[in-house]
Motif scaffolding. Structure first.
Motif, PDB file in Angstrom:
ATOM      1  N   HIS A  10      -7.530   9.746   9.555  1.00  0.00           N
ATOM      2  CA  HIS A  10      -6.646   8.926   9.925  1.00  0.00           C
ATOM      3  C   HIS A  10      -5.923   7.713   8.641  1.00  0.00           C
ATOM      4  O   HIS A  10      -6.333   8.222   7.369  1.00  0.00           O
ATOM      5  CB  HIS A  10      -7.216   7.970  10.239  1.00  0.00           C
ATOM      6  CG  HIS A  10      -7.126   6.391  11.289  1.00  0.00           C
ATOM      7  ND1 HIS A  10      -6.306   5.799  10.687  1.00  0.00           N
ATOM      8  CD2 HIS A  10      -6.496   6.334  12.238  1.00  0.00           C
ATOM      9  CE1 HIS A  10      -5.223   4.730  11.251  1.00  0.00           C
ATOM     10  NE2 HIS A  10      -6.105   5.620  12.785  1.00  0.00           N
ATOM     11  N   ARG A  11      -4.778   7.424   8.469  1.00  0.00           N
ATOM     12  CA  ARG A  11      -4.141   6.930   7.175  1.00  0.00           C
ATOM     13  C   ARG A  11      -5.179   6.037   7.113  1.00  0.00           C
ATOM     14  O   ARG A  11      -4.976   5.338   5.682  1.00  0.00           O
ATOM     15  CB  ARG A  11      -2.988   7.140   7.585  1.00  0.00           C
ATOM     16  CG  ARG A  11      -2.441   5.628   8.608  1.00  0.00           C
ATOM     17  CD  ARG A  11      -1.099   5.287   8.956  1.00  0.00           C
ATOM     18  NE  ARG A  11      -0.483   6.386   9.833  1.00  0.00           N
ATOM     19  CZ  ARG A  11       0.547   6.289   9.737  1.00  0.00           C
ATOM     20  NH1 ARG A  11       1.713   5.526   9.844  1.00  0.00           N
ATOM     21  NH2 ARG A  11       1.609   7.075  10.937  1.00  0.00           N
ATOM     22  N   LEU A  12      -5.754   5.017   7.300  1.00  0.00           N
ATOM     23  CA  LEU A  12      -6.150   4.152   6.911  1.00  0.00           C
ATOM     24  C   LEU A  12      -7.246   4.391   6.430  1.00  0.00           C
ATOM     25  O   LEU A  12      -7.776   3.304   4.971  1.00  0.00           O
ATOM     26  CB  LEU A  12      -6.875   2.639   7.789  1.00  0.00           C
ATOM     27  CG  LEU A  12      -5.595   1.964   8.982  1.00  0.00           C
ATOM     28  CD1 LEU A  12      -6.406   1.369  10.412  1.00  0.00           C
ATOM     29  CD2 LEU A  12      -4.456   1.432   8.257  1.00  0.00           C
ATOM     30  N   VAL A  13      -7.709   5.582   6.668  1.00  0.00           N
ATOM     31  CA  VAL A  13      -9.231   6.252   5.686  1.00  0.00           C
ATOM     32  C   VAL A  13      -9.031   6.407   4.591  1.00  0.00           C
ATOM     33  O   VAL A  13      -9.179   6.619   4.242  1.00  0.00           O
ATOM     34  CB  VAL A  13      -9.736   6.896   7.065  1.00  0.00           C
ATOM     35  CG1 VAL A  13     -11.263   7.558   5.693  1.00  0.00           C
ATOM     36  CG2 VAL A  13     -10.752   5.972   8.407  1.00  0.00           C
ATOM     37  N   HIS A  14      -7.732   7.525   4.574  1.00  0.00           N
ATOM     38  CA  HIS A  14      -7.391   7.953   3.679  1.00  0.00           C
ATOM     39  C   HIS A  14      -7.257   7.134   2.307  1.00  0.00           C
ATOM     40  O   HIS A  14      -7.346   7.153   1.630  1.00  0.00           O
ATOM     41  CB  HIS A  14      -6.247   9.333   4.176  1.00  0.00           C
ATOM     42  CG  HIS A  14      -5.108   9.541   3.322  1.00  0.00           C
ATOM     43  ND1 HIS A  14      -4.065   9.760   1.964  1.00  0.00           N
ATOM     44  CD2 HIS A  14      -5.610  10.896   2.856  1.00  0.00           C
ATOM     45  CE1 HIS A  14      -3.816  10.972   1.328  1.00  0.00           C
ATOM     46  NE2 HIS A  14      -5.156  11.307   2.211  1.00  0.00           N
ATOM     47  N   HIS A  67       0.285  19.192   1.308  1.00  0.00           N
ATOM     48  CA  HIS A  67      -0.689  19.204   0.056  1.00  0.00           C
ATOM     49  C   HIS A  67      -0.478  18.732  -1.019  1.00  0.00           C
ATOM     50  O   HIS A  67      -0.779  18.638  -1.931  1.00  0.00           O
ATOM     51  CB  HIS A  67      -2.276  19.653   0.884  1.00  0.00           C
ATOM     52  CG  HIS A  67      -1.997  20.041   2.260  1.00  0.00           C
ATOM     53  ND1 HIS A  67      -2.488  18.071   2.498  1.00  0.00           N
ATOM     54  CD2 HIS A  67      -2.003  20.446   2.948  1.00  0.00           C
ATOM     55  CE1 HIS A  67      -2.829  18.935   4.082  1.00  0.00           C
ATOM     56  NE2 HIS A  67      -2.448  19.338   4.372  1.00  0.00           N
ATOM     57  N   ALA A  68      -0.329  20.047  -1.531  1.00  0.00           N
ATOM     58  CA  ALA A  68       0.736  19.971  -3.050  1.00  0.00           C
ATOM     59  C   ALA A  68       1.730  19.077  -3.738  1.00  0.00           C
ATOM     60  O   ALA A  68       1.810  18.606  -4.531  1.00  0.00           O
ATOM     61  CB  ALA A  68       1.950  21.522  -3.381  1.00  0.00           C
ATOM     62  N   SER A  71       1.000  -0.958   0.181  1.00  0.00           N
ATOM     63  CA  SER A  71      -0.104  -0.044  -0.591  1.00  0.00           C
ATOM     64  C   SER A  71       0.659   1.101   0.026  1.00  0.00           C
ATOM     65  O   SER A  71       2.201   0.711   0.800  1.00  0.00           O
ATOM     66  CB  SER A  71      -0.430   0.249   1.118  1.00  0.00           C
ATOM     67  OG  SER A  71      -1.100  -1.242   1.233  1.00  0.00           O
ATOM     68  N   GLU A  72      -0.204   2.270  -0.092  1.00  0.00           N
ATOM     69  CA  GLU A  72       0.788   3.659  -0.438  1.00  0.00           C
ATOM     70  C   GLU A  72       1.653   4.054   1.062  1.00  0.00           C
ATOM     71  O   GLU A  72       2.733   4.639   1.192  1.00  0.00           O
ATOM     72  CB  GLU A  72       0.007   4.109  -0.743  1.00  0.00           C
ATOM     73  CG  GLU A  72      -0.375   4.927  -1.689  1.00  0.00           C
ATOM     74  CD  GLU A  72      -2.105   6.034  -2.048  1.00  0.00           C
ATOM     75  OE1 GLU A  72      -2.228   5.552  -3.407  1.00  0.00           O
ATOM     76  OE2 GLU A  72      -1.872   6.109  -0.932  1.00  0.00           O
ATOM     77  N   ASP A  73       1.186   3.726   2.395  1.00  0.00           N
ATOM     78  CA  ASP A  73       2.071   4.028   3.588  1.00  0.00           C
ATOM     79  C   ASP A  73       2.096   2.995   3.897  1.00  0.00           C
ATOM     80  O   ASP A  73       2.966   2.457   4.767  1.00  0.00           O
ATOM     81  CB  ASP A  73       1.120   4.737   4.453  1.00  0.00           C
ATOM     82  CG  ASP A  73       0.039   3.387   4.480  1.00  0.00           C
ATOM     83  OD1 ASP A  73      -0.164   2.424   4.324  1.00  0.00           O
ATOM     84  OD2 ASP A  73      -1.300   3.793   5.933  1.00  0.00           O
ATOM     85  N   LYS A  74       2.898   1.434   3.248  1.00  0.00           N
ATOM     86  CA  LYS A  74       3.699   0.508   3.377  1.00  0.00           C
ATOM     87  C   LYS A  74       3.359  -0.358   4.358  1.00  0.00           C
ATOM     88  O   LYS A  74       3.493  -1.390   4.785  1.00  0.00           O
ATOM     89  CB  LYS A  74       4.382   0.629   3.545  1.00  0.00           C
ATOM     90  CG  LYS A  74       6.077   1.221   2.527  1.00  0.00           C
ATOM     91  CD  LYS A  74       7.321   1.864   2.870  1.00  0.00           C
ATOM     92  CE  LYS A  74       7.853   2.977   1.381  1.00  0.00           C
ATOM     93  NZ  LYS A  74       8.753   3.219   1.755  1.00  0.00           N
ATOM     94  N   GLU A  75       1.936  -0.110   4.840  1.00  0.00           N
ATOM     95  CA  GLU A  75       1.060  -1.233   5.827  1.00  0.00           C
ATOM     96  C   GLU A  75       0.795  -1.825   4.580  1.00  0.00           C
ATOM     97  O   GLU A  75       0.143  -1.644   3.929  1.00  0.00           O
ATOM     98  CB  GLU A  75       0.147  -0.447   6.693  1.00  0.00           C
ATOM     99  CG  GLU A  75       0.579   0.526   7.912  1.00  0.00           C
ATOM    100  CD  GLU A  75      -0.048   1.311   8.487  1.00  0.00           C
ATOM    101  OE1 GLU A  75      -1.983   1.051   8.218  1.00  0.00           O
ATOM    102  OE2 GLU A  75      -0.472   2.420   9.347  1.00  0.00           O
ATOM    103  N   VAL A 102      -5.529  15.076  -0.614  1.00  0.00           N
ATOM    104  CA  VAL A 102      -3.707  15.649  -0.755  1.00  0.00           C
ATOM    105  C   VAL A 102      -3.494  15.082   0.988  1.00  0.00           C
ATOM    106  O   VAL A 102      -3.773  13.746   0.775  1.00  0.00           O
ATOM    107  CB  VAL A 102      -4.618  16.854   0.028  1.00  0.00           C
ATOM    108  CG1 VAL A 102      -5.067  18.162  -0.778  1.00  0.00           C
ATOM    109  CG2 VAL A 102      -5.625  16.817   1.180  1.00  0.00           C
ATOM    110  N   ALA A 103      -2.754  15.465   1.217  1.00  0.00           N
ATOM    111  CA  ALA A 103      -2.181  14.956   2.074  1.00  0.00           C
ATOM    112  C   ALA A 103      -3.096  14.607   3.390  1.00  0.00           C
ATOM    113  O   ALA A 103      -3.810  15.322   4.269  1.00  0.00           O
ATOM    114  CB  ALA A 103      -0.946  15.467   3.253  1.00  0.00           C
ATOM    115  N   GLN A 104      -2.743  13.673   4.641  1.00  0.00           N
ATOM    116  CA  GLN A 104      -3.504  13.715   5.351  1.00  0.00           C
ATOM    117  C   GLN A 104      -3.853  14.425   6.435  1.00  0.00           C
ATOM    118  O   GLN A 104      -4.922  14.007   7.443  1.00  0.00           O
ATOM    119  CB  GLN A 104      -3.259  10.964   5.816  1.00  0.00           C
ATOM    120  CG  GLN A 104      -2.625  11.812   6.663  1.00  0.00           C
ATOM    121  CD  GLN A 104      -1.835  10.549   6.813  1.00  0.00           C
ATOM    122  OE1 GLN A 104      -2.439   9.736   5.983  1.00  0.00           O
ATOM    123  NE2 GLN A 104      -1.775   9.199   8.179  1.00  0.00           N
TER     124      GLN A 104
END
Length: 929
Positions: free
Chosen positions: A574-578, A623-624, A490-494, A531-533
Motif C-alpha cells: 500500500h502506498r502509505l505503507v511504502h 522498479h528500476a 511526501s513522495e506521493d504528495k499526500e 522499488v515501486a509499490q
C-alpha cells in the motif's frame, strides 16, 4: 496461441499463430519442477542449462515427430507469463487448448520401470503409476479429461498406454466415471458431480482448487488469487447461477468484513439508479487507506443482487495495460465477435457494444482511476490517456470512479463503524465487559479511526496474541520514540492529518516484531521500500531455498503489510505503507544501503533487450526507475551503472528515445571516468548515444559521435574489427539520413561488401550480424536505385530471419518492411501494400501502437495507398500518423515534419498523380537494418 518446433540444429523455436489457422499440435501434461524452461529462456542459449525442462521438451518433440506432428505446446515456455493480458487470456483458454490438441502426452516424472524394454508386465509399473502425484494435482484434472487422445509415459519416455487402454485403472485411481474418460459431453454430468472429481486433489495456491474447474464447468471468470478458496468458490457459484442473468465481472469476493457506509451507498445508488437519477458518472474520492475500493465493491454486489438484468463490470484503471486487459475480459464475457483477434481495438468493440444496449442498464467501476496517466507497462514516459475514450456514450451506462484526492487529509471512519471494523478483523471476539469496551475505544482513538491502521493493528494482535491493552502500550511507546514527521510534501504528495501518522506507527510496531522473529521477512520488507509499490516480482526476493522465501512472504502478509499476487508471482505494498517504510529506513540511516541492495537484485533479474523479453522488462522498468532515481554518494558503482545500461537499452528498444538519451549520457560519463575514454565499453555507450540521436533526427550530433567512435575504434581495435566496421556503417547511415548520398555511398558499397564477406566467413551465413550486413548492402543498392539487386538480398534476409529469429522478431519485420519499400519503388504497389499491412499490424501487437517503428509502418502504408489513388484512405492514415508522431517524437522531429508535409499537400489536393507523389522530400522510409 504459440507453438514450438525444433529446427534442424535442435534449437527450439516459438511460432505465434495469432490470427492464423492453428496447425495440428501435440500438448504436454506434466508437473512443474525446479528447473523448467520458461518463455524468456528460449531467446538465448541459457535454455540449455534447464536440464529438467530440456528433457521434457526433447521428449515432447520426439513423440510429436513420431506422430507426424511438427508443432507442440508446453505451458511453461509457450506462455509469456510476464504479460498479464496474455496470461489471463491463456488461463481462460487452457481447457480449449487441451481439447483441441491432436495428442496429449502425460510425462510422469515419478513413474519409473525396472527394465528398459518395450513390453512390461502390469505389476512392474502399476504400483508406481497408481502412486504418481500427477493424479493428485488440481490442474491435471482438465488435462486428463479435455483431450481426446491422452498417452502416459514414464520418466524415461516409455509409453505405458493411453486413456482408452488404461481407462479402468485410471477410473480406479481418480474415481472419474468411465463415460467422462471416454469423452462423453461434460454437460451430461451435473455440476456437483463434476466438482467432486477434484476432491482430494491439491494445488499450490488454495484458489486453484476452484479455478482448475472452470473449463470443466464451462465457466469463465476472472481469477483473484488473494481471495481465498471459500470466496473463489462463492464466486464460482454466482457465475453458475448467473447463466440466466446479465453477464458481469467482479474479480473480488464480497467483503464479509465490510461495515457501515450505508448512507454513502444509499446516496450512490439513488444518484445512479433511483427514480430521480441525477448522474451517470460519480467519483468516490478520498486519501489512501480509507476504503474507497471496498465501498465500490459493495456497490457492485448490491447492484447485481438488486438488478439481475444490470451488467456490472469492474475495471482496473491502475495503468493503460490493466485497462486494456479489463476491456478484453469484458469483450470475452460478452462474446463480442472478433474479441480474440489481436488486430482489433477491443476498447472500441466494448464501447460500441455497450452503446447499442437499449434495455439493460450497465455499471462500470474504474478502480484507481487517478493512476492511468502514469504510463503503460511501467514505461518511463507517461502515456497520457483520456478516460473519456473508454466510456460508452449511453444514458443506460453508469460509471463510478475511485480515485485518491491528494489534497485531502486522511479521513477517519465514524466511531461506530471503526468499532465494527476492528471487531470484524480480530480473530478473538471482544467481550462485552466495560474494561474491554473502554480499551477498544482508546485503541481506536490512538489509531485515529483510520481503516488501514485498524487492519494492521488487528493483524498484529491476531499474529502475536497480545491483548488490546498491550497493543495500546506498544502504540504509546512507539509514539514516544517516533520523531514528528516533516512538514515537507511526501513522495506521493499526500499530506498527513497531523504530525502523528497511525499507519506509520502500526507499521513500525510490526517491523520490530518481524525483525525479532524472521530477519529474511524483514529484509524483504525493506527491499519493497526501495522499488515501486505495485507488482513487485518475487524474483527480486533472494532466498537459499524456495520454502524460505514462501515462509518469509507469508509472515509479512500476515501482518497485513503486503498484498499477495500469486497469479503474477508478485506482491503489492500500500502506498502509505511504502512511504512509511522509506521514512523508517531514513530514520535508521539505511535507505542508501537498501537501495543499493535493491539495485543489485534488479540487475540480477533484469533481462537484456532481446524482443522476447519485452513483457518482462516492461514490468521491471518501474522498479528500476524507482531504485535508480535515489541519489546518494557511493551508489555510483558497478551494479548501478550496469542496471542503467540495461534500462537504457530496453527504453531504446521500446522507442523511448528521449528517456534513453538521458540514461546513455549517465552511463557514458561513468564509463569514461571508471574505464577510460578509449575502453570498448565506453565506445559502445557513445555509439548507443549516437544511435539515439539518429532516431531523434539529430543528425549532426549523431555524426560527431559516429566519427569519434569510428576513428577511436580504428586505432584501438583495428580497421577490420567487427565493432569498427559497425561504426563505419553507422556513420554511413547518418550521412544517408542527411541526404549526403555521395559520402554515404562511398562508405557503403566498399564497407557493406567487405563486412558481408567477412561476416559470412567468420560468423556464418545465418548469423544475425551477417544478415545485418546483407541488409545494409541491400539498402545501399536501394539508395542507388538498383531495385532488383536490393530485392534479391531483401528476400534472402527476410526468409532467413523468419527461420532463425521468428516471424515477429523486430529485425524480421524490418526486413519485410524493406522488401515492401523495394516493391514500392518498382511500382509493385499491391505486393508492397500486402507487406506494409502485415508489418504494421504485427508491430502494433508486438511493439505497441505508438512505437516509432509502428508509426513508420503507418507512414509507408499511407504512401502505398496514395500511389494506388486511394486518396481518402491514404489521407486518413497519414493524418493519424502525423498526430501520433507529434505526440511521441515531437514537432521538430524530421519524421513528424515529413508527415506534416504530406498531410498539407494531400489536403490541398486529394488527387495527386504518381510523379507528383514521388517529388515529396520523404516517401516510404527505408528502415535501418
Amino acid at each position: 496461441m504459440r507453438l514450438l518446433h525444433l529446427e534442424a540444429s535442435g534449437r527450439p523455436v516459438l511460432t505465434n499463430f495469432h490470427g492464423k489457422p492453428i496447425p495440428p499440435y501435440a500438448i504436454l501434461s506434466h508437473r512443474w519442477g525446479d528447473s523448467e524452461l520458461l518463455f524468456e529462456d528460449l531467446g538465448s542459449e541459457a535454455y540449455k542449462e534447464k536440464k529438467d525442462g530440456v528433457r521434457k521438451l526433447k521428449f515432447c518433440a520426439k513423440q510429436a515427430a513420431e506422430d507426424n506432428l511438427q508443432y507442440f505446446w508446453i505451458d511453461t515456455c509457450c506462455i509469456d507469463k510476464w504479460n498479464n493480458r496474455e496470461r489471463s487470456r491463456a488461463i481462460n483458454s487452457m481447457f480449449r487448448w487441451y481439447r483441441n490438441a491432436t495428442r496429449c502426452y502425460v510425462f510422469l516424472s515419478d513413474v519409473l520401470v525396472p527394465t528398459a524394454t518395450d513390453t512390461y508386465q502390469c505389476n512392474e509399473w502399476e504400483a508406481s503409476f497408481r502412486a504418481s502425484e500427477w493424479f493428485t494435482r488440481g490442474w491435471t484434472l482438465q488435462e486428463l479429461i479435455a483431450p481426446v487422445s491422452v498417452e502416459f509415459f514414464t520418466r524415461e519416455g516409455w509409453r505405458l498406454g493411453n486413456k482408452a487402454s488404461l481407462e479402468q485403472l485410471v477410473h480406479e485411481i481418480t474415481g472419474i466415471p468411465l463415460a467422462a474418460l471416454r469423452d462423453c459431453p461434460l454437460d451430461q454430468f451435473t455440476t456437483s458431480e463434476r466438482m467432486t472429481w477434484a476432491n482430494n486433489r491439491q494445488t499450490t495456491e488454495e484458489e486453484d482448487s476452484v479455478y482448475c474447474l472452470l473449463g470443466i464447468l464451462d465457466v469463465a471468470m476472472p481469477v483473484s488469487y488473494r481471495e481465498g478458496r471459500e470466496n473463489a468458490l462463492r464466486r464460482l457459484y454466482i457465475e453458475i447461477e448467473a447463466t440466466s442473468s446479465a453477464p458481469s465481472i467482479i474479480p473480488f469476493s464480497q467483503n464479509d468484513h465490510f461495515v457501515g457506509r450505508e448512507s454513502q451507498l444509499a446516496e450512490l445508488e439513488a444518484k445512479l439508479f433511483g427514480d430521480k437519477r441525477t448522474a451517470t458518472t460519480l467519483a468516490i474520492i478520498g486519501p489512501g487507506g480509507t476504503g474507497k475500493s471496498q465501498l465500490a465493491l459493495e456497490l457492485a454486489y448490491r447492484t447485481r443482487q438488486k438488478n439481475k438484468n444490470c451488467l456490472v463490470f469492474w475495471i482496473d484503471a491502475n495503468n493503460v495495460d490493466s485497462l486494456d486487459q479489463s476491456y478484453a475480459s469484458i469483450a470475452q464475457k460478452l462474446d463480442i465477435p472478433g474479441w480474440a483477434d489481436e488486430k482489433v481495438h477491443v476498447k472500441q468493440l466494448v464501447k460500441r457494444r455497450l452503446e447499442r444496449e437499449r434495455v439493460r442498464q450497465c455499471l462500470l467501476i474504474f478502480d484507481n482511476a487517478e493512476d492511468i496517466s502514469r504510463g503503460s507497462s511501467g514505461l518511463s514516459v507517461a502515456r497520457e490517456v483520456n478516460l473519456a475514450d473508454y466510456l460508452p456514450q449511453s444514458d443506460l451506462c453508469s460509471v463510478v470512479l475511485t480515485a485518491t484526492d491528494i489534497n485531502t487529509a486522511m479521513r477517519e471512519l465514524a466511531p461506530d463503524t471503526a468499532k465494527r471494523m476492528l471487531e470484524n478483523y480480530l480473530d478473538i471476539p471482544i467481550s462485552a465487559s466495560e474494561q474491554q469496551q473502554l480499551e477498544q475505544q482508546q485503541l481506536l482513538q490512538e489509531l485515529s479511526y483510520l481503516p488501514l491502521a485498524i487492519i494492521q493493528a488487528a493483524a498484529y494482535i491476531n499474529t502475536t496474541g497480545v491483548t488490546l491493552q498491550q497493543y495500546q502500550l506498544l502504540l504509546e511507546r512507539q509514539n514516544e520514540h517516533t520523531p514528528g514527521h516533516s512538514s515537507k510534501p511526501s513522495e506521493d504528495k499526500e499530506q498527513e492529518r497531523t504530525t502523528k501518522n497511525p499507519v506509520a506507527t502500526t507499521l513500525f510496531i510490526s517491523i520490530d516484531e518481524i525483525q525479532r522473529s524472521n530477519t529474511l521477512a524483514a529484509d524483504y520488507l525493506f527491499l519493497t521500500a526501495c522499488v515501486a509499490q505495485k507488482d513487485i516480482p518475487l524474483d527480486l526476493l533472494a532466498a537459499n531455498q524456495p520454502g524460505e522465501r514462501e515462509s518469509a512472504v507469508n509472515i509479512i502478509s500476515r501482518y497485513a503489510l503486503i498484498t499477495r499476487r500469486p497469479a503474477d508471482s508478485a506482491l503489492d505494498v500500500h502506498r502509505l505503507v511504502h512511504r512509511a517504510l522509506r521514512e523508517w529506513l531514513q530514520q535508521q540511516k539505511q535507505l542508501g544501503q537498501w537501495t543499493q541492495y535493491a539495485i543489485t537484485q534488479l540487475y540480477r533479474v533484469f533481462p537484456d533487450n532481446d524482443h522476447q523479453n519485452r513483457s518482462k522488462w516492461r514490468r521491471l522498468l518501474p522498479h528500476a526507475k524507482h531504485a535508480l532515481s535515489y541519489s546518494c554518494a557511493g551508489l555510483d558503482g558497478g551494479d548501478r551503472s550496469n542496471l542503467l545500461w540495461k534500462y537504457a537499452m530496453t527504453l531504446f528498444s521500446d522507442g523511448q528515445y528521449n528517456e534513453a538519451e538521458q540514461l546513455f549520457v549517465q552511463v557514458m560519463e561513468t564509463r569514461k571516468r571508471v574505464l577510460g575514454q578509449e575502453h570498448p565499453g565506453t565506445l559502445t555507450s557513445v555509439a548507443s548515444l549516437a544511435s539515439t540521436y539518429r532516431n531523434q533526427g539529430r543528425w549532426k550530433e549523431a555524426e560527431e559521435l559516429d566519427v569519434q567512435v569510428m576513428e577511436t575504434r580504428k586505432r584501438v581495435l583495428g580497421e577490420e574489427h567487427p565493432d569498427t566496421l559497425a561504426s563505419v556503417a553507422n556513420l554511413a547511415s547518418t550521412y544517408w539520413n542527411q541526404g549526403r548520398w555521395k559520402e554515404a555511398e562511398e562508405l557503403d558499397v566498399q564497407l557493406d561488401v567487405q563486412v558481408m564477406e567477412t561476416s559470412k566467413r567468420v560468423l556464418g551465413e545465418e548469423h544475425p550480424d551477417t544478415l545485418t550486413s546483407m541488409a545494409n548492402l541491400a539498402s545501399t543498392y536501394w539508395n542507388q536505385g538498383r531495385w532488383r539487386e536490393a530485392e534479391e538480398l531483401d528476400v534472402q534476409v527476410m526468409e532467413t530471419r523468419k527461420r532463425v529469429l521468428g516471424e515477429e522478431h523486430p529485425a524480421t519485420l524490418t526486413s519485410v518492411a524493406n522488401l515492401a519499400s523495394t516493391y514500392w519503388n518498382q511500382g509493385r504497389w499491391k505486393e508492397a501494400e500486402e507487406l506494409d499491412v502485415q508489418v504494421m499490424e504485427t508491430r502494433k501487437r508486438v511493439l505497441g501502437e505508438e512505437h516509432p517503428d509502428t508509426l513508420t509502418s503507418m507512414n509507408n502504408l499511407a504512401f502505398t495507398l496514395k500511389s494506388q489513388s486511394r486518396d481518402m484512405e491514404a489521407f486518413s492514415l497519414i493524418e493519424a500518423c502525423f498526430q501520433l508522431r507529434k505526440q511521441v517524437l515531437g514537432d521538430e522531429h524530421p519524421h513528424t515534419k515529413s508527415s506534416l508535409r504530406a498531410l498539407t499537400q494531400w489536403q490541398s489536393s486529394l488527387i495527386m498523380n504518381e510523379s507528383n507523389a514521388k517529388k515529396l522530400a520523404d516517401t516510404t522510409i527505408r528502415s535501418s537494418a
